[in-house]
Scaffold this motif. Structure first.
Motif, mmCIF file in Angstrom:
data_model
loop_
_atom_site.group_PDB
_atom_site.id
_atom_site.type_symbol
_atom_site.label_atom_id
_atom_site.label_comp_id
_atom_site.label_asym_id
_atom_site.label_seq_id
_atom_site.Cartn_x
_atom_site.Cartn_y
_atom_site.Cartn_z
ATOM 1 N N ASP A 164 0.852 -1.182 0.000
ATOM 2 C CA ASP A 164 0.000 0.000 0.000
ATOM 3 C C ASP A 164 0.895 1.242 0.000
ATOM 4 O O ASP A 164 1.753 1.402 0.874
ATOM 5 C CB ASP A 164 -0.881 -0.025 1.256
ATOM 6 N N THR A 165 0.699 2.126 -0.967
ATOM 7 C CA THR A 165 1.533 3.326 -1.074
ATOM 8 C C THR A 165 1.228 4.361 0.004
ATOM 9 O O THR A 165 1.890 5.401 0.067
ATOM 10 C CB THR A 165 1.354 3.971 -2.457
ATOM 11 N N GLN A 166 0.250 4.087 0.843
ATOM 12 C CA GLN A 166 -0.028 4.967 1.984
ATOM 13 C C GLN A 166 0.418 4.324 3.295
ATOM 14 O O GLN A 166 0.047 4.777 4.375
ATOM 15 C CB GLN A 166 -1.515 5.332 2.003
ATOM 16 N N PHE A 538 4.916 7.690 -1.526
ATOM 17 C CA PHE A 538 4.179 7.636 -0.268
ATOM 18 C C PHE A 538 3.032 8.642 -0.283
ATOM 19 O O PHE A 538 3.187 9.804 -0.631
ATOM 20 C CB PHE A 538 5.100 7.950 0.907
ATOM 21 N N GLY A 539 1.848 8.156 0.073
ATOM 22 C CA GLY A 539 0.673 9.008 0.121
ATOM 23 C C GLY A 539 -0.133 9.036 -1.148
ATOM 24 O O GLY A 539 -1.185 9.675 -1.208
ATOM 25 N N THR A 540 0.331 8.331 -2.194
ATOM 26 C CA THR A 540 -0.408 8.341 -3.450
ATOM 27 C C THR A 540 -1.554 7.342 -3.409
ATOM 28 O O THR A 540 -1.567 6.406 -2.608
ATOM 29 C CB THR A 540 0.506 8.007 -4.634
ATOM 30 N N SER A 541 -2.494 7.535 -4.302
ATOM 31 C CA SER A 541 -3.627 6.620 -4.416
ATOM 32 C C SER A 541 -3.231 5.471 -5.328
ATOM 33 O O SER A 541 -2.736 5.692 -6.439
ATOM 34 C CB SER A 541 -4.850 7.343 -4.995
ATOM 35 N N GLY A 542 -3.428 4.255 -4.882
ATOM 36 C CA GLY A 542 -3.035 3.098 -5.665
ATOM 37 C C GLY A 542 -1.533 3.013 -5.755
ATOM 38 O O GLY A 542 -0.814 3.393 -4.850
ATOM 39 N N ASN A 543 -1.035 2.549 -6.875
ATOM 40 C CA ASN A 543 0.403 2.385 -7.057
ATOM 41 C C ASN A 543 0.985 3.385 -8.049
ATOM 42 O O ASN A 543 2.130 3.279 -8.447
ATOM 43 C CB ASN A 543 0.714 0.960 -7.531
ATOM 44 N N GLY A 544 0.185 4.361 -8.461
ATOM 45 C CA GLY A 544 0.664 5.328 -9.432
ATOM 46 C C GLY A 544 0.898 6.681 -8.809
ATOM 47 O O GLY A 544 0.689 6.883 -7.615
ATOM 48 N N PRO A 545 1.353 7.660 -9.608
ATOM 49 C CA PRO A 545 1.600 9.003 -9.084
ATOM 50 C C PRO A 545 0.299 9.708 -8.748
ATOM 51 O O PRO A 545 -0.785 9.298 -9.160
ATOM 52 C CB PRO A 545 2.323 9.692 -10.249
ATOM 53 N N LEU A 546 0.406 10.759 -7.968
ATOM 54 C CA LEU A 546 -0.778 11.538 -7.633
ATOM 55 C C LEU A 546 -1.403 12.108 -8.904
ATOM 56 O O LEU A 546 -0.727 12.668 -9.750
ATOM 57 C CB LEU A 546 -0.398 12.681 -6.703
ATOM 58 N N SER A 547 -2.676 11.947 -9.036
ATOM 59 C CA SER A 547 -3.351 12.515 -10.203
ATOM 60 C C SER A 547 -4.574 13.303 -9.744
ATOM 61 O O SER A 547 -4.607 14.523 -9.832
ATOM 62 C CB SER A 547 -3.754 11.402 -11.169
ATOM 63 N N ASN A 548 -5.564 12.607 -9.233
ATOM 64 C CA ASN A 548 -6.789 13.278 -8.806
ATOM 65 C C ASN A 548 -6.781 13.644 -7.330
ATOM 66 O O ASN A 548 -7.782 14.086 -6.798
ATOM 67 C CB ASN A 548 -7.998 12.386 -9.102
ATOM 68 N N VAL A 549 -5.660 13.421 -6.669
ATOM 69 C CA VAL A 549 -5.568 13.724 -5.252
ATOM 70 C C VAL A 549 -4.969 15.112 -5.077
ATOM 71 O O VAL A 549 -3.913 15.414 -5.622
ATOM 72 C CB VAL A 549 -4.696 12.683 -4.519
#
Length: 617
Positions: A164-166, A538-549
């Protein structure tokens, strides 16, 4: 007498180093020691349960305000599962965290509330102090909870690595030369989690320590030093009055003749195997960092012969080398003295403060198989001295070409550990090793926090470097200041502790900027559009880069204004005084490796600080 003093010193050091991490046999006597037996009854009753007896290790996360208050923490690693229990005196909530740097920023948090005693909440913290709920997956499983007479006692499990990236993964921290695991805790009496005041604590422990000994977890370190070291010696400042200047560099130098009395006899060939900081508590706030260097003599401080052997910055608790690695001392004419450069930071210009900080060096009389050394990457010589950092988020990247490792390495070397160093406006840092166009090793601090770890040591395995390997060191800042040596200025340096030691033409392995010779780094800087460009995982949604966060902006740290009238003169510069490009000779593009080598040597000999080594291990 010497043996008794050595053991006492080691015990005191380890107590400060790893905060009383103990086997879980009978912690009731030492945990919550000023709490009466009647008040401690719920905790004592839990300790008598079958569950409590299953945990291998424990630690007491004490508050800074009162070392008898805090959170008792117990754990066991079973395969790929982490079993945790924590207990504290509170009526509202309690939270436990696996912290990246030892503070709130970048921490992975699990919290419990008495208002909802059947649920654990998995959360995380970024640059601000807001606890966000993990929206990827809730990875903690509640095993049991006790809410009774002002006590909260929780048992839970989680996977060592959740994917989990969080979350922060738990990594094997058993080797003493590697980074420990940093833990934090907080608790309160309000119904919902809120500001904790003094009800907070932090510590560095060895989660994967050998549980076979029913004693202090730190006994592993004590036993290692007691078994492997033949003694120690101290190099400290002697009640030095800190100048009322914002930034000042003081130098302590002790020759072999001055130190040999601490050895108990004439020994001209010893090997340093560990080093620990000695910080005067009353003046801790003024000690920004220091570095220790082996030099020819106190009268001959030849910059080309200086070799860094240890350094300290906030968050660093000492260095222990692997059993077959050490720093030779006093064995050649080039290392007959130890010099310590202390950087004092006194922005309020306070006078009358006396400091006696320094370093304790542990040694053996016999050489070790491998000689240790430190490779510096990024901008170790402050080639960017005076260059301003733009407001907003910026990226500064230093690339070291393969020609540099080819110049120094005639065989592979092993990197033991890394330290990543910036100052207060740094927000993220990455150091990459590249071979054949592919990144094969990455050291990262996702959320840099200078107050916790001025020289952040990632948890990682050792790895090998070969001739031709390239490096890329990237520092990210928010509303940065300027590249300089001051505490309120910025730096970007990666320190790699490695063996065996390598030199070329008497110069230690280093890859500096600017590029006036073949073995030099290239530099680029970029203004970023927002937090999504930091490349954080760390802190991203899923395993990809921040997009909609959308991440909230972290608060800007208030800093004291610079005071030019009290700034350093040219007579008080750090050992890494910036290179003047006017002093650097012009060189033509090399037409052969032989010509490149000649021009490299020519350039090195002209550098006013070519062999300097700055802050940290």
């Amino acid at each position: 007498m010497m043996t008794s003093l050595l053991l006492l010193s080691i015990l005191l050091f380890i107590s400060a180093l790893f905060h009383k991490a103990v086997a879980a046999a009978d912690p009731s006597a030492s945990f919550f020691s000023t709490t009466s037996s009647a008040e401690k009854e719920p905790f004592t009753a839990w300790l008598a349960t079958d569950n409590a007896s299953l945990y291998d290790l424990s630690t007491f996360l004490s508050t800074t305000a009162d070392p008898t208050k805090g959170m008792a923490t117990f754990w066991k690693v079973n395969g790929d599962t982490f079993h945790l229990a924590f207990a504290t005196m509170a009526t509202g909530w309690a939270a436990f965290g696996i912290a990246e740097a030892g503070g709130m920023f970048g921490a992975d948090i699990v919290s419990f509330s008495t208002a909802n005693p059947d649920v654990l909440v998995d959360g995380y913290i970024l640059d601000d102090r807001q606890v966000r709920v993990d929206n990827n997956s809730q990875d903690w499983t509640l095993i049991s909870s006790v809410v009774e007479d002002g006590w909260i006692i929780v048992e839970a499990t989680r996977k060592i690595t959740t994917g989990d990236t969080q979350d922060n993964a738990l990594k094997n921290d058993k080797e003493l030369w590697g980074a420990p695991t940093r833990l934090i805790a907080a608790w309160g009496d309000t119904e919902e989690m809120s500001y904790h005041g003094d009800n907070r604590s932090s510590s560095s422990v060895r989660i994967f320590a050998d549980p076979s000994s029913n004693s202090l977890e730190s006994d592993a370190v004590v036993n290692a030093l007691e078994k492997n070291s033949d003694g120690y010696f101290d190099v400290v400042n002697g009640a030095y009055e800190i100048p009322a200047r914002e930034t000042y560099y003081e130098y302590i130098c002790k020759s072999y003749d001055e130190l040999k009395e601490q050895f108990g006899g004439d020994m001209t060939d010893i090997t340093m195997i560990a080093a620990t900081p000695i910080i005067t508590e009353e003046t801790r706030q003024f000690v920004h960092h220091f570095i220790a260097m082996a030099i020819p003599s106190c009268d001959n401080q030849d910059r080309f012969k200086r070799e860094q052997i240890y350094g300290w910055a906030p968050g660093d608790v000492g260095m222990v080398l692997p059993d077959d690695v050490g720093f030779p001392m006093f064995d050649t004419e080039d290392n007959q003295a130890i010099m310590i450069e202390i950087h004092y930071n006194n922005p309020k210009l306070i006078s009358g403060m006396e400091d006696s900080s320094g370093v304790r060096f542990y040694y053996t009389n016999a050489p070790r198989l491998h000689d240790a050394a430190i490779l510096m990457l990024g901008d170790p010589m402050l080639g960017l001295y005076g260059v301003a950092i733009n407001d907003g988020l910026t990226m500064h990247e230093f690339s070291c070409p393969g020609e540099c490792s080819s110049l120094f390495l005639d065989e592979p070397v092993t990197v033991i550990s890394e330290k990543l160093h910036m100052h207060k406006t740094g927000v993220r840092m990455v150091n990459e090793a590249i071979r054949g166009g592919e990144v094969f090793h990455t050291a990262t601090v996702e959320i840099f926090d200078f107050e916790q770890q001025g020289g952040f040591q990632p948890q990682q395995d050792s790895y090998q470097l070969q001739a031709g390997d390239k490096f890329r060191t990237t520092c990210y800042y928010k509303d940065g200041t300027v590249f300089k040596e001051g505490s309120q200025d910025e730096m970007c340096i990666a320190f790699l502790l490695y063996y065996p030691r390598k030199k070329f033409a008497g110069i230690p392995f280093v890859c500096p900027y600017p590029g006036r010779f073949p073995c030099a780094e290239e530099y680029v800087s970029t203004d970023l559009n927002g937090y999504e460009d930091l490349g954080r995982v760390f802190g991203t949604s899923g395993n990809g880069p921040l997009s909609n966060v959308t991440l909230p902006q972290p608060p800007v740290t208030s800093m004291e204004p610079l005071t030019p009238s009290n700034s350093n003169t040219g007579e008080n510069k750090p050992a890494y005084a910036p290179i003047s490009t006017d002093e650097a000779p012009e060189t033509e593009n090399p037409t052969s490796k032989a010509e490149s080598t000649k021009k490299y040597c020519l350039f090195v000999i002209t550098l006013s600080s070519a062999a300097m080594f700055i802050t940290l291990v």
